[in-house]
Design a protein around this motif. Structure first.
Motif, PDB file in Angstrom:
ATOM      1  N   GLN A   9     -62.615  28.400 -42.871  1.00  0.00           N
ATOM      2  CA  GLN A   9     -63.575  29.473 -43.149  1.00  0.00           C
ATOM      3  C   GLN A   9     -65.014  28.954 -43.130  1.00  0.00           C
ATOM      4  O   GLN A   9     -65.928  29.656 -42.703  1.00  0.00           O
ATOM      5  N   ALA A  10     -65.199  27.723 -43.591  1.00  0.00           N
ATOM      6  CA  ALA A  10     -66.547  27.145 -43.620  1.00  0.00           C
ATOM      7  C   ALA A  10     -67.147  27.016 -42.224  1.00  0.00           C
ATOM      8  O   ALA A  10     -68.370  27.113 -42.060  1.00  0.00           O
ATOM      9  N   LYS A  11     -66.318  26.815 -41.216  1.00  0.00           N
ATOM     10  CA  LYS A  11     -66.830  26.716 -39.838  1.00  0.00           C
ATOM     11  C   LYS A  11     -67.610  27.979 -39.469  1.00  0.00           C
ATOM     12  O   LYS A  11     -68.625  27.918 -38.768  1.00  0.00           O
ATOM     13  N   ARG A  13     -69.050  30.129 -41.610  1.00  0.00           N
ATOM     14  CA  ARG A  13     -70.228  30.301 -42.469  1.00  0.00           C
ATOM     15  C   ARG A  13     -71.336  29.337 -42.092  1.00  0.00           C
ATOM     16  O   ARG A  13     -72.515  29.659 -42.250  1.00  0.00           O
ATOM     17  N   ASN A  14     -70.962  28.147 -41.614  1.00  0.00           N
ATOM     18  CA  ASN A  14     -71.936  27.073 -41.486  1.00  0.00           C
ATOM     19  C   ASN A  14     -72.430  26.778 -40.076  1.00  0.00           C
ATOM     20  O   ASN A  14     -73.278  25.907 -39.914  1.00  0.00           O
ATOM     21  N   PHE A  15     -71.919  27.475 -39.056  1.00  0.00           N
ATOM     22  CA  PHE A  15     -72.448  27.164 -37.722  1.00  0.00           C
ATOM     23  C   PHE A  15     -73.917  27.559 -37.662  1.00  0.00           C
ATOM     24  O   PHE A  15     -74.366  28.461 -38.363  1.00  0.00           O
ATOM     25  N   GLN A  16     -74.662  26.840 -36.821  1.00  0.00           N
ATOM     26  CA  GLN A  16     -76.113  27.021 -36.782  1.00  0.00           C
ATOM     27  C   GLN A  16     -76.580  28.057 -35.768  1.00  0.00           C
ATOM     28  O   GLN A  16     -77.512  28.811 -36.036  1.00  0.00           O
ATOM     29  N   THR A  17     -75.960  28.081 -34.583  1.00  0.00           N
ATOM     30  CA  THR A  17     -76.440  28.990 -33.533  1.00  0.00           C
ATOM     31  C   THR A  17     -75.331  29.833 -32.906  1.00  0.00           C
ATOM     32  O   THR A  17     -75.556  30.999 -32.597  1.00  0.00           O
ATOM     33  N   GLU A  18     -74.143  29.238 -32.682  1.00  0.00           N
ATOM     34  CA  GLU A  18     -73.131  29.960 -31.911  1.00  0.00           C
ATOM     35  C   GLU A  18     -71.712  29.546 -32.299  1.00  0.00           C
ATOM     36  O   GLU A  18     -71.401  28.369 -32.415  1.00  0.00           O
ATOM     37  N   ALA A  19     -70.875  30.561 -32.464  1.00  0.00           N
ATOM     38  CA  ALA A  19     -69.426  30.360 -32.570  1.00  0.00           C
ATOM     39  C   ALA A  19     -68.828  31.110 -31.391  1.00  0.00           C
ATOM     40  O   ALA A  19     -69.126  32.290 -31.171  1.00  0.00           O
ATOM     41  N   TRP A  20     -67.999  30.419 -30.615  1.00  0.00           N
ATOM     42  CA  TRP A  20     -67.493  31.020 -29.369  1.00  0.00           C
ATOM     43  C   TRP A  20     -66.021  30.677 -29.187  1.00  0.00           C
ATOM     44  O   TRP A  20     -65.592  29.571 -29.481  1.00  0.00           O
ATOM     45  N   TRP A 119     -61.941  27.366 -30.225  1.00  0.00           N
ATOM     46  CA  TRP A 119     -63.222  27.802 -30.759  1.00  0.00           C
ATOM     47  C   TRP A 119     -64.193  26.650 -30.551  1.00  0.00           C
ATOM     48  O   TRP A 119     -63.809  25.473 -30.690  1.00  0.00           O
ATOM     49  N   MET A 120     -65.445  26.987 -30.246  1.00  0.00           N
ATOM     50  CA  MET A 120     -66.484  25.972 -30.134  1.00  0.00           C
ATOM     51  C   MET A 120     -67.652  26.402 -31.019  1.00  0.00           C
ATOM     52  O   MET A 120     -68.077  27.563 -30.974  1.00  0.00           O
ATOM     53  N   PHE A 121     -68.139  25.463 -31.799  1.00  0.00           N
ATOM     54  CA  PHE A 121     -69.230  25.735 -32.730  1.00  0.00           C
ATOM     55  C   PHE A 121     -70.462  24.935 -32.313  1.00  0.00           C
ATOM     56  O   PHE A 121     -70.413  23.698 -32.240  1.00  0.00           O
ATOM     57  N   ASP A 122     -71.530  25.670 -32.015  1.00  0.00           N
ATOM     58  CA  ASP A 122     -72.827  25.067 -31.677  1.00  0.00           C
ATOM     59  C   ASP A 122     -72.759  24.099 -30.501  1.00  0.00           C
ATOM     60  O   ASP A 122     -73.589  23.187 -30.401  1.00  0.00           O
ATOM     61  N   LYS A 123     -71.787  24.275 -29.636  1.00  0.00           N
ATOM     62  CA  LYS A 123     -71.593  23.394 -28.474  1.00  0.00           C
ATOM     63  C   LYS A 123     -71.465  21.925 -28.889  1.00  0.00           C
ATOM     64  O   LYS A 123     -71.685  21.012 -28.095  1.00  0.00           O
ATOM     65  N   LYS A 124     -71.063  21.711 -30.151  1.00  0.00           N
ATOM     66  CA  LYS A 124     -70.947  20.353 -30.681  1.00  0.00           C
ATOM     67  C   LYS A 124     -69.554  20.036 -31.200  1.00  0.00           C
ATOM     68  O   LYS A 124     -69.182  18.875 -31.267  1.00  0.00           O
ATOM     69  N   GLU A 125     -68.841  21.059 -31.618  1.00  0.00           N
ATOM     70  CA  GLU A 125     -67.523  20.835 -32.204  1.00  0.00           C
ATOM     71  C   GLU A 125     -66.527  21.838 -31.632  1.00  0.00           C
ATOM     72  O   GLU A 125     -66.833  23.022 -31.525  1.00  0.00           O
ATOM     73  N   VAL A 126     -65.341  21.345 -31.281  1.00  0.00           N
ATOM     74  CA  VAL A 126     -64.285  22.181 -30.711  1.00  0.00           C
ATOM     75  C   VAL A 126     -63.077  22.130 -31.636  1.00  0.00           C
ATOM     76  O   VAL A 126     -62.699  21.061 -32.125  1.00  0.00           O
ATOM     77  N   ASN A 139     -51.072  25.600 -35.382  1.00  0.00           N
ATOM     78  CA  ASN A 139     -52.120  25.022 -36.220  1.00  0.00           C
ATOM     79  C   ASN A 139     -53.453  25.093 -35.487  1.00  0.00           C
ATOM     80  O   ASN A 139     -53.527  25.543 -34.348  1.00  0.00           O
ATOM     81  N   ARG A 140     -54.483  24.629 -36.194  1.00  0.00           N
ATOM     82  CA  ARG A 140     -55.824  24.469 -35.641  1.00  0.00           C
ATOM     83  C   ARG A 140     -56.168  22.999 -35.780  1.00  0.00           C
ATOM     84  O   ARG A 140     -56.008  22.419 -36.852  1.00  0.00           O
ATOM     85  N   GLU A 141     -56.684  22.431 -34.700  1.00  0.00           N
ATOM     86  CA  GLU A 141     -56.894  20.988 -34.678  1.00  0.00           C
ATOM     87  C   GLU A 141     -58.312  20.667 -34.195  1.00  0.00           C
ATOM     88  O   GLU A 141     -58.712  21.098 -33.104  1.00  0.00           O
ATOM     89  N   VAL A 142     -59.055  19.927 -34.990  1.00  0.00           N
ATOM     90  CA  VAL A 142     -60.394  19.513 -34.582  1.00  0.00           C
ATOM     91  C   VAL A 142     -60.250  18.535 -33.421  1.00  0.00           C
ATOM     92  O   VAL A 142     -59.524  17.540 -33.512  1.00  0.00           O
ATOM     93  N   TYR A 143     -60.912  18.852 -32.314  1.00  0.00           N
ATOM     94  CA  TYR A 143     -60.869  18.000 -31.124  1.00  0.00           C
ATOM     95  C   TYR A 143     -61.774  16.802 -31.363  1.00  0.00           C
ATOM     96  O   TYR A 143     -62.941  16.949 -31.747  1.00  0.00           O
ATOM     97  N   GLU A 144     -61.257  15.620 -31.116  1.00  0.00           N
ATOM     98  CA  GLU A 144     -61.980  14.385 -31.431  1.00  0.00           C
ATOM     99  C   GLU A 144     -62.726  13.783 -30.246  1.00  0.00           C
ATOM    100  O   GLU A 144     -63.439  12.806 -30.408  1.00  0.00           O
ATOM    101  N   GLY A 145     -62.576  14.343 -29.050  1.00  0.00           N
ATOM    102  CA  GLY A 145     -63.184  13.744 -27.864  1.00  0.00           C
ATOM    103  C   GLY A 145     -64.528  14.346 -27.499  1.00  0.00           C
ATOM    104  O   GLY A 145     -65.156  15.078 -28.263  1.00  0.00           O
TER     105      GLY A 145
END
Length: 173
Positions: A9-11, A13-20, A119-126, A139-145
């Motif tokens: 849920q924090a993803k 609330r906390n994104f800066q410019t874009e959630a896609w 999902w991609m947040f701020d073009k920095k995190e997937v 599940n949902r998995e933070v991409y590390e690459g």
């Protein structure tokens, strides 16, 4: 790293410019939607002009804060019953500020074949959205690459898609 609950849920609330989001499946098996889908299949539909909920309120907040939230859904015709159900909600979501686009690959090659939902947040995190074949979320998995391939997937999806309202003009939903 798997993502759930408050961290997930924090993803939003906390994104800066874009959630896609990229959506690739013809149906998602979401237990919380089962009753609504049954009602839809018996002919009950929402009034998009009167529809409002926490999601539409949050979309309006995102816009007020100068941020954007969007998605591209890859589809083929005929549309699944689930997509017809989901499309019913896309209109009020679009009006509330979500940039919803459709990439119909019925009569052409899918330029994103093999790319999974994310999902991609701020073009920095997937965050990879992992599903079983029937659309049940695993599940949902933070991409590390390196996220640059996902930025490119987004670019392709946006170029190859049309706005939701343009796509549904003339469709019998």
């Amino acid at each position: 790293m798997l993502l759930d609950g408050e961290a997930w849920q924090a993803k939003f609330r906390n994104f800066q410019t874009e959630a896609w989001r990229l959506e690739t499946l013809p149906a998602y098996n979401v237990p919380q939607e089962a009753e609504q889908i049954r009602e839809f299949l018996t002919g009950e539909h929402i009034d998009p002009h009167a529809y409002s909920n926490e999601y539409t309120d949050d979309l309006k907040r995102v816009r007020r804060e100068g941020k954007s939230k969007g998605r591209v859904h890859i589809v083929t015709r005929p549309l699944s019953e689930y997509l017809r159900f989901e499309f019913m909600y896309y209109l009020p979501h679009s009006w509330a500020g979500e940039d919803i686009r459709i990439m119909d690959v019925t009569d052409r090659p899918n330029p994103l074949a093999g790319v999974q939902d994310f999902w991609m947040f701020d073009k920095k995190e997937v965050v990879l959205m992992n599903y079983e074949a029937d659309g049940t979320q695993i599940n949902r998995e933070v991409y590390e690459g390196d996220v640059s391939p996902y930025v490119e997937y987004q670019r392709i999806a946006l170029v190859e898609s049309v706005p939701f309202e343009e796509y549904v003009k003339g469709l019998d939903l």
